[in-house]
Motif scaffolding. Sequence first.
Motif: not given
Length: 480
Positions: A114-122, A128-134, A159-160
Amino acid sequence: MNLTLADVERCLSSMAEEGHETIAITSVQTDSRTVGKGDLFFCIDGEKFDGHEFAAQAAKSGAAGIVASRMLADLGVPVIMVRNTTTALGRLAACWRDTCGAKLVAVTGTAGKTTVKEMLSVVVSEKFTTAKNYRNFNNQIGLPLSMLKADCTQDIWIMELGISVRGDMEELAPIASPDMAVITNVGPGHLEGLGNETGVALAKTSLLKYLRQSGTAVISQDYPLLWDAARELVDNPVGFSGLPYDQTHESAWNDTFEKTECDYVASFLAAEANGWGRFRLRTPDGDGEITAPFCGDHFAENLACVAAAAHQLGLTREDVIKGISTLKTDSQRFCCKGSDSVLVIDDSYNANPLSMAHSLKTAAKMAGARPLVLVLGDMRELGEETSMRHEELGRLVRDMAPKAFFYKGSLQEDVRRGLNGSIHLSEVHSPEEFIQAWNDLELDEAVVLVKGSRSLKMETFAGALCKRLNTIAGTEETPR
């Protein structure tokens, strides 16, 4: 969302009803309480509820259509019949992903996903424009819902994927069908459903079987079981490493760091003020120290992982540094709170042996000469290794030599065996009981780590302590 009911029908059953091309779908829901006009409602048959019982409520709330696996009374809205509604939800998400054509990055691992998903998203959002899991909506319901909330204007979907039993990845990975697969690590997590660490490695790396043609695998080289299993499935995985910093033998550490055979390496060097940390980060773009809004060797592992994935997506080391500087840490994932004199590390979201060891070692490093206080709880879902892993926890705590050790859960006797009488374990059942014991300690300048499995609600202990500290300080402000 740019789907019609006819699009949904063609995805789920290959045939569309006449007239359904004009029925637009606003969004997809699995909770009848959130259904609005134009939504598509899936009747999910869960352990604690059956969505079919709420189909009438969804129709009344304005649903444009309902997906069901058994016959329903006439509800006045179209009903799409499928064999399994959870499977159908995943199939629709996969169809939507193909419609949009976004590049999808799938993130999994025992700890830190989850932390990697959040870090990679920012970081990726820098270009790029991005989407991610909540948060961690990452299972057979959460993943497809997250994908269906993404839209076709977004370049990259991050996506995680979370698994707990054998076969989970084989259900999730085809839904994601990733262009990039990122595996943070493997360790003894969810052993009840995955068997042992070898089973964990095989289950996690099965994601790689579903990579799209010319897809990229980003894998930690620090876990031989993981690295070897990954190389059985892909020819040239991109490796990364989170190398522990050895201040005592800094010259030897420098030599090891520089000779590490992967291009993406990070080390946690020291804690800074307010929970920030100092790290060394090497990528093909450069090598040097940076500061970031998190601390710990496990965050070095996450940082190296994000740098590797970001570079494969066309971002630079500077993009990584700029992106992570804006990261807002999760309030229950190694979040530093408290007062001016006492640092409270709330890492209460969940726990397994790997994440527990990471957090304990980092908290001890951050404490240094300050008193270390541990407030820990059971680690759940470890199957036959439950007793052994909690005895290991006791040995690890013994090595930390905390000033005080509080414990909640039914496995304290296993932990005590590991302590071997060298550290006193104080059993606590509630935040109130813990606060009373804390008041008796009269500890100043302490560093307090709070961690345990999700079901134990250890965040209530961290919250109670922060409230007590703020009361003493004469303020009821939200802890920083």
